[in-house]
Design an enzyme around this catalytic site. Structure first.
Site, mmCIF file in Angstrom:
data_model
loop_
_atom_site.group_PDB
_atom_site.id
_atom_site.type_symbol
_atom_site.label_atom_id
_atom_site.label_comp_id
_atom_site.label_asym_id
_atom_site.label_seq_id
_atom_site.Cartn_x
_atom_site.Cartn_y
_atom_site.Cartn_z
ATOM 1 N N LYS A 98 0.805 -1.230 0.000
ATOM 2 C CA LYS A 98 0.000 0.000 0.000
ATOM 3 C C LYS A 98 0.836 1.278 0.000
ATOM 4 O O LYS A 98 0.442 2.274 -0.601
ATOM 5 C CB LYS A 98 -0.901 0.040 1.246
ATOM 6 C CG LYS A 98 -2.087 -0.882 1.197
ATOM 7 C CD LYS A 98 -2.911 -0.672 2.466
ATOM 8 C CE LYS A 98 -4.042 -1.651 2.565
ATOM 9 N NZ LYS A 98 -4.885 -1.406 3.744
ATOM 10 N N ASP A 107 -9.864 3.001 2.875
ATOM 11 C CA ASP A 107 -9.851 2.443 4.241
ATOM 12 C C ASP A 107 -10.460 3.429 5.244
ATOM 13 O O ASP A 107 -11.136 3.031 6.191
ATOM 14 C CB ASP A 107 -8.415 2.119 4.684
ATOM 15 C CG ASP A 107 -7.911 0.804 4.102
ATOM 16 O OD1 ASP A 107 -8.741 -0.052 3.720
ATOM 17 O OD2 ASP A 107 -6.678 0.636 4.017
HETATM 18 P P1 NAP Z 1 1.486 -2.938 8.876
HETATM 19 O O1 NAP Z 1 1.637 -1.619 8.203
HETATM 20 O O2 NAP Z 1 2.416 -4.052 8.546
HETATM 21 O O3 NAP Z 1 1.546 -2.655 10.478
HETATM 22 C C1 NAP Z 1 1.498 -3.710 11.384
HETATM 23 C C2 NAP Z 1 1.252 -3.166 12.795
HETATM 24 O O4 NAP Z 1 1.146 -4.284 13.698
HETATM 25 C C3 NAP Z 1 2.404 -2.303 13.320
HETATM 26 O O5 NAP Z 1 1.889 -1.333 14.195
HETATM 27 C C4 NAP Z 1 3.257 -3.339 14.085
HETATM 28 O O6 NAP Z 1 4.069 -2.787 15.086
HETATM 29 C C5 NAP Z 1 2.151 -4.154 14.732
HETATM 30 N N1 NAP Z 1 2.598 -5.491 15.123
HETATM 31 C C6 NAP Z 1 2.909 -6.536 14.317
HETATM 32 N N2 NAP Z 1 3.265 -7.615 15.053
HETATM 33 C C7 NAP Z 1 3.177 -7.230 16.359
HETATM 34 C C8 NAP Z 1 3.423 -7.890 17.596
HETATM 35 N N3 NAP Z 1 3.848 -9.163 17.635
HETATM 36 N N4 NAP Z 1 3.213 -7.207 18.737
HETATM 37 C C9 NAP Z 1 2.792 -5.920 18.713
HETATM 38 N N5 NAP Z 1 2.552 -5.221 17.566
HETATM 39 C C10 NAP Z 1 2.748 -5.879 16.407
HETATM 40 O O7 NAP Z 1 0.029 -3.539 8.640
HETATM 41 P P2 NAP Z 1 -1.351 -2.719 8.472
HETATM 42 O O8 NAP Z 1 -1.617 -2.479 7.047
HETATM 43 O O9 NAP Z 1 -1.287 -1.536 9.391
HETATM 44 O O10 NAP Z 1 -2.434 -3.785 8.979
HETATM 45 C C11 NAP Z 1 -2.561 -4.101 10.357
HETATM 46 C C12 NAP Z 1 -3.738 -5.048 10.568
HETATM 47 O O11 NAP Z 1 -4.961 -4.408 10.200
HETATM 48 C C13 NAP Z 1 -3.676 -6.330 9.710
HETATM 49 O O12 NAP Z 1 -4.099 -7.415 10.498
HETATM 50 C C14 NAP Z 1 -4.657 -6.064 8.595
HETATM 51 O O13 NAP Z 1 -5.226 -7.263 8.066
HETATM 52 C C15 NAP Z 1 -5.708 -5.235 9.324
HETATM 53 N N6 NAP Z 1 -6.468 -4.393 8.390
HETATM 54 C C16 NAP Z 1 -7.804 -4.616 8.277
HETATM 55 C C17 NAP Z 1 -8.559 -3.844 7.412
HETATM 56 C C18 NAP Z 1 -10.032 -4.089 7.296
HETATM 57 O O14 NAP Z 1 -10.627 -3.656 6.293
HETATM 58 N N7 NAP Z 1 -10.655 -4.733 8.266
HETATM 59 C C19 NAP Z 1 -7.944 -2.831 6.649
HETATM 60 C C20 NAP Z 1 -6.566 -2.613 6.805
HETATM 61 C C21 NAP Z 1 -5.835 -3.414 7.675
HETATM 62 P P3 NAP Z 1 5.580 -2.320 14.724
HETATM 63 O O15 NAP Z 1 5.450 -0.962 14.091
HETATM 64 O O16 NAP Z 1 6.259 -2.287 16.033
HETATM 65 O O17 NAP Z 1 6.162 -3.360 13.785
#
Ligand code: NAP
Length: 290
Positions: free
Chosen positions: A65, A101
């Site tokens: 993204k 989003d």
């Molecule tokens: P991203 O940019 O890769 O960010 C991941 C986030 O999760 C970061 O804040 C990361 O922290 C944190 N994280 C990962 N592993 C962790 C752990 N073991 N302990 C604590 N924090 C952890 O991903 P994203 O695009 O933001 O997406 C995040 C989630 O939202 C995903 O599960 C995605 O499927 C969901 N989502 C859902 C929708 C929907 O329509 N429902 C839309 C968008 C996203 P760090 O910065 O410390 O690595």
């Protein structure tokens, strides 16, 4: 025949082909929606392919993204502010990047949970792409305050630093991921949003919660963006503590519905999309979690 697809990580399971194709078929549109697994070093080639006349556009998901943003010919304001593109439209070879989003998050919050964030206090776990979209949405909705807690504190402070100039009357704070931060900010908060991947099926943290569970009080709405499983550890624990709960599926459908409308000019058949997504979730999570 025209084509759409979701640009995703190789091996990732996306629900978009299931519910987008169901919607296209329902309206008898001659469009095929495919999964387009793409490694990071194949993104530029994939984007070049979107300019073909038969391609209407694409959705974009983790991890592309942010990386795709500079490859667009034009961006809308929301995509520019969030710093991420989840929808691409091919307009005669020119690629326009959008971010639905923000709209999907707010529509689910208002419509499915009956919660208006205006004037309310929010606590956001996570500072990745989704965390950023959620903070932008809460600013847009004039939340009174938004506190971001993230495992990597520097990412939370960067997010808050960059968005504060746009925050108007919303106060933004970043706190380190420590028990004391959660306890202090949860006490007065109305909304707690999980924007981390903790709790997602297929990860090492599938059965874990991104926040200490004992800080959840019965007056808070817990909104978990994770949609697989449909009921995460955080959601079930919050329910047990008397809190209201919203999962990630409605946001997923509404962001997709907004994209659908942009590509086709037709209103998305939301009920058909929900039905197809729930069917696909049940197959992906046969235990009943989704
Ligand atoms: P991203 O940019 O890769 O960010 C991941 C986030 O999760 C970061 O804040 C990361 O922290 C944190 N994280 C990962 N592993 C962790 C752990 N073991 N302990 C604590 N924090 C952890 O991903 P994203 O695009 O933001 O997406 C995040 C989630 O939202 C995903 O599960 C995605 O499927 C969901 N989502 C859902 C929708 C929907 O329509 N429902 C839309 C968008 C996203 P760090 O910065 O410390 O690595």
């Amino acid at each position: 025949m025209k084509y759409l697809g979701v640009i995703c990580a190789p091996g990732a399971k996306s629900l978009s082909p299931d519910f987008q194709q169901a919607a296209l078929d329902h309206l008898r549109l001659e469009i095929v929606y495919e999964a387009w697994p793409t490694p990071a070093d194949g993104l530029a080639t994939r984007v070049a392919g979107l300019r073909a006349p038969a391609v209407l556009g694409a959705n974009v998901t983790i991890p592309h993204k942010e990386a795709i943003l500079p490859m667009m010919d034009a961006l809308d304001d929301v995509a520019r502010t969030v710093g991420a593109v989840n929808t691409v439209i091919n307009r005669e070879g020119q690629l326009h990047g959008h971010n639905t989003d923000v709209e999907g998050f707010l529509r689910a919050l208002r419509q499915d949970a009956g919660f208006d964030p205006g004037g309310r206090r929010a606590l956001v776990a996570g500072a990745g792409g989704a965390g950023r979209a959620v903070v932008v949405a809460l600013i847009q909705a004039a939340a009174a305050s938004v506190t971001v807690i993230n495992r990597s504190f520097s990412r939370a402070t960067k997010l808050v630093g960059e968005l504060t100039p746009l925050a108007g009357d919303s106060e933004l704070h970043a706190l380190p991921d420590m028990y004391a931060s959660w306890a202090a900010s949860a006490a007065g908060c109305d909304l707690l949003v999980n924007c981390t991947s903790v709790g997602s099926a297929g990860t090492l943290e599938e059965t874990e919660s991104p926040v200490p569970l004992d800080i959840i009080h019965s007056g808070v709405l817990v909104y978990d963006l994770v949609y697989l499983p449909a009921e995460t550890r955080l959601m079930s624990a919050a329910r047990n503590r008397g809190a209201r709960v919203l999962g990630g599926l409605p946001m997923l459908i509404y962001q997709g519905a907004a994209s659908f409308q942009m590509w086709t000019g037709r209103e998305a058949p939301i009920d058909i999309m929900f039905e197809a997504a729930r069917k696909a979730l049940a197959i992906a999570s046969p235990k009943g979690g989704g």
